[in-house]
Design a protein around this motif. Structure first.
Motif, PDB file in Angstrom:
ATOM      1  N   LEU A 157      43.581  42.837  34.427  1.00  0.00           N
ATOM      2  CA  LEU A 157      42.973  44.118  34.044  1.00  0.00           C
ATOM      3  C   LEU A 157      41.948  43.884  32.922  1.00  0.00           C
ATOM      4  N   TYR A 158      42.336  43.063  31.955  1.00  0.00           N
ATOM      5  CA  TYR A 158      41.405  42.757  30.859  1.00  0.00           C
ATOM      6  C   TYR A 158      40.159  42.047  31.402  1.00  0.00           C
ATOM      7  N   ASN A 159      40.383  40.984  32.170  1.00  0.00           N
ATOM      8  CA  ASN A 159      39.248  40.191  32.657  1.00  0.00           C
ATOM      9  C   ASN A 159      38.332  40.980  33.582  1.00  0.00           C
ATOM     10  N   THR A 160      38.934  41.816  34.435  1.00  0.00           N
ATOM     11  CA  THR A 160      38.127  42.633  35.349  1.00  0.00           C
ATOM     12  C   THR A 160      37.209  43.561  34.551  1.00  0.00           C
ATOM     13  N   THR A 161      37.775  44.179  33.497  1.00  0.00           N
ATOM     14  CA  THR A 161      36.980  45.096  32.677  1.00  0.00           C
ATOM     15  C   THR A 161      35.935  44.330  31.869  1.00  0.00           C
ATOM     16  N   PHE A 162      36.367  43.236  31.258  1.00  0.00           N
ATOM     17  CA  PHE A 162      35.471  42.409  30.446  1.00  0.00           C
ATOM     18  C   PHE A 162      34.253  41.943  31.263  1.00  0.00           C
ATOM     19  N   TRP A 163      34.514  41.439  32.456  1.00  0.00           N
ATOM     20  CA  TRP A 163      33.403  40.906  33.262  1.00  0.00           C
ATOM     21  C   TRP A 163      32.565  42.017  33.898  1.00  0.00           C
ATOM     22  N   ALA A 164      33.156  43.190  34.118  1.00  0.00           N
ATOM     23  CA  ALA A 164      32.355  44.326  34.604  1.00  0.00           C
ATOM     24  C   ALA A 164      31.363  44.733  33.517  1.00  0.00           C
ATOM     25  N   LEU A 165      31.836  44.764  32.273  1.00  0.00           N
ATOM     26  CA  LEU A 165      30.948  45.125  31.163  1.00  0.00           C
ATOM     27  C   LEU A 165      29.780  44.145  31.059  1.00  0.00           C
ATOM     28  N   ILE A 166      30.054  42.881  31.316  1.00  0.00           N
ATOM     29  CA  ILE A 166      29.002  41.862  31.225  1.00  0.00           C
ATOM     30  C   ILE A 166      28.117  41.852  32.475  1.00  0.00           C
ATOM     31  N   GLN A 167      28.779  41.744  33.652  1.00  0.00           N
ATOM     32  CA  GLN A 167      28.007  41.575  34.888  1.00  0.00           C
ATOM     33  C   GLN A 167      27.332  42.865  35.354  1.00  0.00           C
ATOM     34  N   LYS A 168      28.024  43.983  35.199  1.00  0.00           N
ATOM     35  CA  LYS A 168      27.456  45.251  35.669  1.00  0.00           C
ATOM     36  C   LYS A 168      26.881  46.090  34.531  1.00  0.00           C
ATOM     37  N   GLY A 169      27.438  45.901  33.326  1.00  0.00           N
ATOM     38  CA  GLY A 169      27.009  46.713  32.191  1.00  0.00           C
ATOM     39  C   GLY A 169      25.960  46.044  31.316  1.00  0.00           C
ATOM     40  N   PRO A 174      30.409  39.017  23.116  1.00  0.00           N
ATOM     41  CA  PRO A 174      31.031  39.498  21.884  1.00  0.00           C
ATOM     42  C   PRO A 174      31.141  41.021  21.826  1.00  0.00           C
ATOM     43  N   ALA A 175      30.119  41.707  22.360  1.00  0.00           N
ATOM     44  CA  ALA A 175      30.141  43.166  22.355  1.00  0.00           C
ATOM     45  C   ALA A 175      31.239  43.689  23.281  1.00  0.00           C
ATOM     46  N   ALA A 176      31.363  43.066  24.456  1.00  0.00           N
ATOM     47  CA  ALA A 176      32.406  43.474  25.406  1.00  0.00           C
ATOM     48  C   ALA A 176      33.787  43.260  24.791  1.00  0.00           C
ATOM     49  N   GLU A 177      33.935  42.121  24.110  1.00  0.00           N
ATOM     50  CA  GLU A 177      35.211  41.799  23.475  1.00  0.00           C
ATOM     51  C   GLU A 177      35.565  42.839  22.411  1.00  0.00           C
ATOM     52  N   LYS A 178      34.544  43.199  21.650  1.00  0.00           N
ATOM     53  CA  LYS A 178      34.747  44.168  20.573  1.00  0.00           C
ATOM     54  C   LYS A 178      35.125  45.535  21.150  1.00  0.00           C
ATOM     55  N   LEU A 179      34.425  45.917  22.207  1.00  0.00           N
ATOM     56  CA  LEU A 179      34.704  47.210  22.837  1.00  0.00           C
ATOM     57  C   LEU A 179      36.140  47.276  23.352  1.00  0.00           C
ATOM     58  N   LEU A 180      36.643  46.144  23.863  1.00  0.00           N
ATOM     59  CA  LEU A 180      37.975  46.141  24.479  1.00  0.00           C
ATOM     60  C   LEU A 180      39.101  45.917  23.481  1.00  0.00           C
ATOM     61  N   ILE A 191      37.458  52.941  31.613  1.00  0.00           N
ATOM     62  CA  ILE A 191      36.148  52.286  31.485  1.00  0.00           C
ATOM     63  C   ILE A 191      35.664  51.835  32.862  1.00  0.00           C
ATOM     64  N   LEU A 192      36.559  51.207  33.625  1.00  0.00           N
ATOM     65  CA  LEU A 192      36.184  50.709  34.953  1.00  0.00           C
ATOM     66  C   LEU A 192      35.722  51.859  35.850  1.00  0.00           C
ATOM     67  N   TRP A 193      36.460  52.951  35.796  1.00  0.00           N
ATOM     68  CA  TRP A 193      36.169  54.075  36.684  1.00  0.00           C
ATOM     69  C   TRP A 193      34.928  54.841  36.247  1.00  0.00           C
ATOM     70  N   SER A 194      34.889  55.219  34.952  1.00  0.00           N
ATOM     71  CA  SER A 194      33.788  56.093  34.518  1.00  0.00           C
ATOM     72  C   SER A 194      32.461  55.337  34.433  1.00  0.00           C
ATOM     73  N   ARG A 195      32.490  54.083  34.024  1.00  0.00           N
ATOM     74  CA  ARG A 195      31.216  53.362  33.871  1.00  0.00           C
ATOM     75  C   ARG A 195      30.744  52.674  35.141  1.00  0.00           C
ATOM     76  N   PHE A 196      31.720  52.182  35.937  1.00  0.00           N
ATOM     77  CA  PHE A 196      31.317  51.352  37.075  1.00  0.00           C
ATOM     78  C   PHE A 196      31.819  51.847  38.423  1.00  0.00           C
ATOM     79  N   GLY A 197      32.540  52.984  38.427  1.00  0.00           N
ATOM     80  CA  GLY A 197      33.072  53.520  39.684  1.00  0.00           C
ATOM     81  C   GLY A 197      34.091  52.598  40.335  1.00  0.00           C
ATOM     82  N   ILE A 198      34.731  51.754  39.502  1.00  0.00           N
ATOM     83  CA  ILE A 198      35.733  50.832  40.050  1.00  0.00           C
ATOM     84  C   ILE A 198      37.128  51.430  39.858  1.00  0.00           C
ATOM     85  N   ASN A 199      37.841  51.585  40.990  1.00  0.00           N
ATOM     86  CA  ASN A 199      39.237  52.001  40.921  1.00  0.00           C
ATOM     87  C   ASN A 199      40.075  50.724  40.895  1.00  0.00           C
TER      88      ASN A 199
END
Ligand code: ATP
Ligand code: ATP
Ligand code: MG
Ligand code: MG
Ligand code: MG
Ligand code: MG
Length: 279
Positions: A157-169, A174-180, A191-199
């Motif tokens: 769950l952490y890695n999926t969100t972290f890499w979505a923030l980087i790859q899609k966001g 460091p910013a992704a790490e700080k946000l999480l 975050i996954l759902w509202s920002r990237f439409g990922i369920n």
């Protein structure tokens, strides 16, 4: 065996027999796989080929060592479980661990080209460390397995969100790490759902649940195992049967095809339907 004056050195060997009547778990883990994953450009956060390769090696280990009843793998690690009555190598820890780890490593390298045909291996070659731990009760063993699967879930769950923030966001690491930092599971799902439409629920089971390797044997009906006793401790009681019948079933189980599945092993159902794993 010829005797020699040198033979006394044998007495320097220390016994390392694992506690009898306990569930043995051998866990192996890839050495320096953060670097290894970068070298071979594993997809982030999950490289499917790398997981399939781990699973193929684990399946081969289980096929070669029928004493293993079940195995569970995530990331660069695999846990192999031996029944508490196992007598393999007189339960000598170093023999058991080194055999599992070297067999696994050999197959990992053997199958590498099947999963990474365009990336031939070059030194330093992949290697794995290993350890054996004894669990005295079924509850301890189940808690061990639950611990590894909970780890899989938390990390994924952490890695999926972290890499979505980087790859899609388009965020920097460091910013992704700080946000999480300090976020709960619900926050990451949001975050996954509202920002990237990922369920997150729709992510592949292999990533969310890890991989269970076991012999494909007849399942017990979900309801037939429920008794008053296991409502108390939530652990299935072994079904009483004659010794010859039990032996016959054990042989059939050992011959059954080894399969890989991505199931919930924290809940009772998995174990209730496969009472032979724990009895
Ligand atoms: P150590 O030698 O201490 O185990 P390590 O670098 O292997 O160090 P681990 O905690 O075992 O550290 O982490 C495994 C690493 O391998 C992680 O960085 C993980 O991202 C990477 N990895 C393993 N499997 C995969 C995969 N299928 N896809 C992407 N990355 C993977
Ligand atoms: P275990 O699994 O208990 O070690 P083993 O069959 O490997 O069983 P060892 O005592 O290790 O038994 O003996 C190694 C065997 O491998 C011997 O039979 C030996 O003849 C054979 N062997 C190993 N290396 C060579 C070699 N270079 N040339 C010919 N035979 C070899
Ligand atoms: Mg480690
Ligand atoms: Mg590692
Ligand atoms: Mg690891
Ligand atoms: Mg030998």
């Amino acid at each position: 065996m010829a005797n020699s004056k040198f033979e006394y050195v044998k007495h320097f060997e220390q016994p390392d027999v694992l506690l009898p009547n306990t569930w043995i778990v051998v866990r192996l883990d890839g050495r320096g796989f953060t670097k290894f994953a970068n070298k071979y450009e594993f997809a982030k956060p999950n490289d499917r080929r790398a997981l399939d390769l781990m699973n193929a090696a684990a399946k081969a280990v289980m096929t070669e060592l029928p004493d293993i009843t079940i195995a569970y793998g995530i990331s660069d690690e695999y846990s192999f479980v031996f029944h508490k009555t196992c007598t393999l190598f007189e339960r000598r820890a170093s023999k058991i661990v080194t055999t599992i780890v070297s067999t696994f490593t050999a197959y990992y390298i053997f199958y590498w080209s099947t999963y990474f045909p365009e990336r031939p291996l070059s030194p330093p070659l992949p290697s794995f460390d290993g350890r054996a731990v004894c669990y005295p009760s079924v509850q301890n063993l189940r808690d061990y397995m639950s611990w590894r699967q909970a780890d899989c879930h938390i990390n994924n769950l952490y890695n999926t969100t972290f890499w979505a923030l980087i790859q899609k966001g388009g965020m920097e690491a460091p910013a992704a790490e700080k946000l999480l930092s300090g976020t709960l599971a619900a926050d990451k799902n949001e975050i996954l759902w509202s920002r990237f439409g990922i369920n997150y629920n729709n992510e592949p089971e292999i990533y969310k649940k890890g991989s269970v390797v076991l012999r494909d044997y007849e399942l017990v009906e979900p309801s037939s195992q429920k008794t008053a006793a296991n409502e108390v401790d939530n652990i299935a009681e072994p079904v009483q049967q004659s010794k010859t019948q039990a032996e016959k079933e054990k042989k059939l189980r050992n011959k059954a095809q080894v399969t890989i599945q991505h199931l919930d092993i924290i809940k009772d159902e998995f174990w209730d339907r496969r009472p032979w794993l724990l009895s």
